[in-house]
Design a protein around this motif. Structure first.
Motif, PDB file in Angstrom:
ATOM      1  N   UNK A  24       0.820  -1.217   0.000  1.00 49.95           N
ATOM      2  CA  UNK A  24       0.000   0.000   0.000  1.00 49.95           C
ATOM      3  C   UNK A  24       0.852   1.265   0.000  1.00 49.95           C
ATOM      4  N   UNK A  25       0.233   2.365  -0.409  1.00 47.90           N
ATOM      5  CA  UNK A  25       0.905   3.654  -0.375  1.00 47.90           C
ATOM      6  C   UNK A  25       0.928   4.220   1.038  1.00 47.90           C
ATOM      7  N   UNK A  26       1.646   5.327   1.238  1.00 44.08           N
ATOM      8  CA  UNK A  26       1.745   5.911   2.588  1.00 44.08           C
ATOM      9  C   UNK A  26       0.393   6.260   3.191  1.00 44.08           C
ATOM     10  N   UNK A  27      -0.581   6.644   2.366  1.00 41.22           N
ATOM     11  CA  UNK A  27      -1.899   7.024   2.882  1.00 41.22           C
ATOM     12  C   UNK A  27      -2.828   5.822   3.047  1.00 41.22           C
ATOM     13  N   UNK A  28      -2.378   4.647   2.700  1.00 45.22           N
ATOM     14  CA  UNK A  28      -3.226   3.453   2.763  1.00 45.22           C
ATOM     15  C   UNK A  28      -2.846   2.518   3.901  1.00 45.22           C
ATOM     16  N   UNK A  29      -1.763   2.781   4.602  1.00 48.89           N
ATOM     17  CA  UNK A  29      -1.339   1.880   5.671  1.00 48.89           C
ATOM     18  C   UNK A  29      -2.289   1.976   6.852  1.00 48.89           C
ATOM     19  N   UNK A  30      -2.362   0.902   7.606  1.00 46.33           N
ATOM     20  CA  UNK A  30      -3.183   0.878   8.812  1.00 46.33           C
ATOM     21  C   UNK A  30      -2.465   1.684   9.889  1.00 46.33           C
ATOM     22  N   UNK A  31      -3.092   2.727  10.423  1.00 49.91           N
ATOM     23  CA  UNK A  31      -2.395   3.590  11.398  1.00 49.91           C
ATOM     24  C   UNK A  31      -2.264   2.977  12.781  1.00 49.91           C
ATOM     25  N   UNK A  32      -2.968   1.876  13.067  1.00 48.24           N
ATOM     26  CA  UNK A  32      -2.978   1.308  14.422  1.00 48.24           C
ATOM     27  C   UNK A  32      -2.295  -0.047  14.523  1.00 48.24           C
ATOM     28  N   UNK A  33      -1.755  -0.567  13.444  1.00 45.33           N
ATOM     29  CA  UNK A  33      -1.155  -1.907  13.459  1.00 45.33           C
ATOM     30  C   UNK A  33       0.175  -1.903  12.721  1.00 45.33           C
ATOM     31  N   UNK A  34       1.051  -2.794  13.132  1.00 48.14           N
ATOM     32  CA  UNK A  34       2.320  -2.980  12.428  1.00 48.14           C
ATOM     33  C   UNK A  34       2.805  -4.410  12.627  1.00 48.14           C
ATOM     34  N   UNK A  35       3.775  -4.811  11.805  1.00 47.01           N
ATOM     35  CA  UNK A  35       4.401  -6.126  11.922  1.00 47.01           C
ATOM     36  C   UNK A  35       5.688  -5.962  12.731  1.00 47.01           C
ATOM     37  N   UNK A  36       5.869  -6.800  13.752  1.00 42.67           N
ATOM     38  CA  UNK A  36       7.030  -6.725  14.635  1.00 42.67           C
ATOM     39  C   UNK A  36       8.102  -7.713  14.154  1.00 42.67           C
ATOM     40  N   UNK A  37       9.343  -7.207  14.000  1.00 41.28           N
ATOM     41  CA  UNK A  37      10.433  -8.050  13.516  1.00 41.28           C
ATOM     42  C   UNK A  37      11.509  -8.275  14.570  1.00 41.28           C
ATOM     43  N   UNK A  38      11.909  -7.222  15.261  1.00 39.50           N
ATOM     44  CA  UNK A  38      12.975  -7.374  16.266  1.00 39.50           C
ATOM     45  C   UNK A  38      12.730  -6.397  17.418  1.00 39.50           C
ATOM     46  N   UNK A  97       5.136  -0.857   8.958  1.00 42.89           N
ATOM     47  CA  UNK A  97       3.707  -0.616   8.775  1.00 42.89           C
ATOM     48  C   UNK A  97       3.244  -1.227   7.463  1.00 42.89           C
ATOM     49  N   UNK A  98       1.933  -1.391   7.357  1.00 43.67           N
ATOM     50  CA  UNK A  98       1.371  -1.977   6.139  1.00 43.67           C
ATOM     51  C   UNK A  98      -0.144  -2.067   6.226  1.00 43.67           C
ATOM     52  N   UNK A  99      -0.669  -3.032   5.503  1.00 44.10           N
ATOM     53  CA  UNK A  99      -2.120  -3.241   5.469  1.00 44.10           C
ATOM     54  C   UNK A  99      -2.394  -4.715   5.192  1.00 44.10           C
ATOM     55  N   UNK A 100      -3.566  -5.166   5.648  1.00 36.77           N
ATOM     56  CA  UNK A 100      -3.917  -6.566   5.443  1.00 36.77           C
ATOM     57  C   UNK A 100      -4.187  -6.825   3.960  1.00 36.77           C
ATOM     58  N   UNK A 101      -3.605  -7.945   3.471  1.00 34.69           N
ATOM     59  CA  UNK A 101      -3.807  -8.336   2.082  1.00 34.69           C
ATOM     60  C   UNK A 101      -5.076  -9.160   1.923  1.00 34.69           C
ATOM     61  N   UNK A 159      12.411 -11.659  13.060  1.00 30.71           N
ATOM     62  CA  UNK A 159      11.785 -11.453  11.744  1.00 30.71           C
ATOM     63  C   UNK A 159      10.526 -12.310  11.544  1.00 30.71           C
ATOM     64  N   UNK A 160       9.817 -12.573  12.629  1.00 32.68           N
ATOM     65  CA  UNK A 160       8.580 -13.349  12.513  1.00 32.68           C
ATOM     66  C   UNK A 160       7.480 -12.545  11.818  1.00 32.68           C
ATOM     67  N   UNK A 161       7.480 -11.245  12.009  1.00 30.74           N
ATOM     68  CA  UNK A 161       6.459 -10.403  11.376  1.00 30.74           C
ATOM     69  C   UNK A 161       5.078 -10.535  11.975  1.00 30.74           C
ATOM     70  N   UNK A 162       5.002 -10.927  13.269  1.00 27.34           N
ATOM     71  CA  UNK A 162       3.682 -10.989  13.914  1.00 27.34           C
ATOM     72  C   UNK A 162       3.078  -9.577  13.973  1.00 27.34           C
ATOM     73  N   UNK A 163       1.770  -9.514  13.783  1.00 28.39           N
ATOM     74  CA  UNK A 163       1.096  -8.218  13.723  1.00 28.39           C
ATOM     75  C   UNK A 163       0.536  -7.865  15.105  1.00 28.39           C
ATOM     76  N   UNK A 164       0.768  -6.618  15.497  1.00 27.18           N
ATOM     77  CA  UNK A 164       0.288  -6.119  16.782  1.00 27.18           C
ATOM     78  C   UNK A 164      -0.485  -4.826  16.560  1.00 27.18           C
ATOM     79  N   UNK A 165      -1.492  -4.639  17.411  1.00 33.14           N
ATOM     80  CA  UNK A 165      -2.241  -3.377  17.459  1.00 33.14           C
ATOM     81  C   UNK A 165      -1.704  -2.593  18.661  1.00 33.14           C
TER      82      UNK A 165
END
Length: 219
Positions: free
Chosen positions: A103-117, A134-138, A195-201
């Motif tokens: 997604x573009x910068x304006x399309x990312x979820x503002x309350x969630x992210x993927x945790x790597x380290x 940051x990102x968005x659900x596919x 680098x598991x990329x688990x998603x957290x709110x």
């Protein structure tokens, strides 16, 4: 001789008749409006005619224009049941607004992210750094029960308060529902599984650091 006898009787009858006539005249004068001596005369009432009206006539009353008050229209009553709030969807059931590409910068979820380290800092700070993306659900694929979290952009670092409220689900804890864990337990698991990329709110406090971190369940 007879004439001399009748003369006194005739004089008496004439006197009676004259007295009756005087009494009648006095009574008739009072009835005709004669005022008693010393009594004030009543004031005469004179009707005032409107301009242009004939003498002796009374002007008609002025016409009164009625005041029309507009009717108040009641608001329409909505039909059907009132809308109700729905519970937030889990990651595995998200199909609306999903993305197939980063997604573009304006399309990312503002309350969630993927945790790597997680990077530990000096203990005096009371914080640790989360390395996230940051990102968005596919969109879900046909051969998968879950949905991917599509990250975008570079990794960033967010401070996590050591006393933050943290919950986790599978695979950190053996449960599909969120369980409360300590920050150190999260640090140990992420170090063992980088680098598991688990998603957290997450939610931040007044100091800008994260004070609430809840894992999003994704089958």
């Amino acid at each position: 001789m007879n004439a001399d006898r009748l003369r006194p009787a005739g004089l008496a009858l004439a006197a009676v008749a004259l007295a009756g006539a005087l009494t009648a005249c006095q009574g008739g004068g009072g009835a005709a409006g004669g005022a008693a001596p010393g009594a004030p005369a009543p004031a005469a009432t004179t009707a005032t005619a409107a301009p242009g009206a004939a003498a002796g006539t009374t002007a008609p009353p002025a016409a009164v224009t009625p005041t029309v008050v507009p009717a108040v229209k009641k608001p329409a009553t909505p039909k059907g049941p009132a809308p109700t709030a729905s519970a937030p969807a889990k990651a595995g059931s998200r199909t609306k607004d999903c993305v197939d590409s980063p997604p573009g910068p304006d399309e990312v979820d503002p309350d969630e992210f993927a945790l790597y380290r997680i990077e530990e800092l000096d203990g005096s700070t009371g914080k640790v750094n989360l390395v996230v993306q940051h990102g968005r659900w596919g969109c879900a694929s046909k051969d998968s029960d879950g949905v991917p979290f599509v990250g975008t952009g570079e990794e960033s670092r967010w401070a996590l308060d050591q006393a933050a409220y943290v919950t986790a689900t599978n695979p950190i804890v053996g449960s599909s529902t969120n369980q409360r864990i300590g920050v150190q337990e999260l640090i140990d698991w992420v170090k063992a599984h980088p680098d598991s990329g688990l998603v957290f709110r997450y939610e931040t406090g007044n100091d800008g650091a994260i004070h609430s971190l809840e894992q999003v369940f994704a089958p």
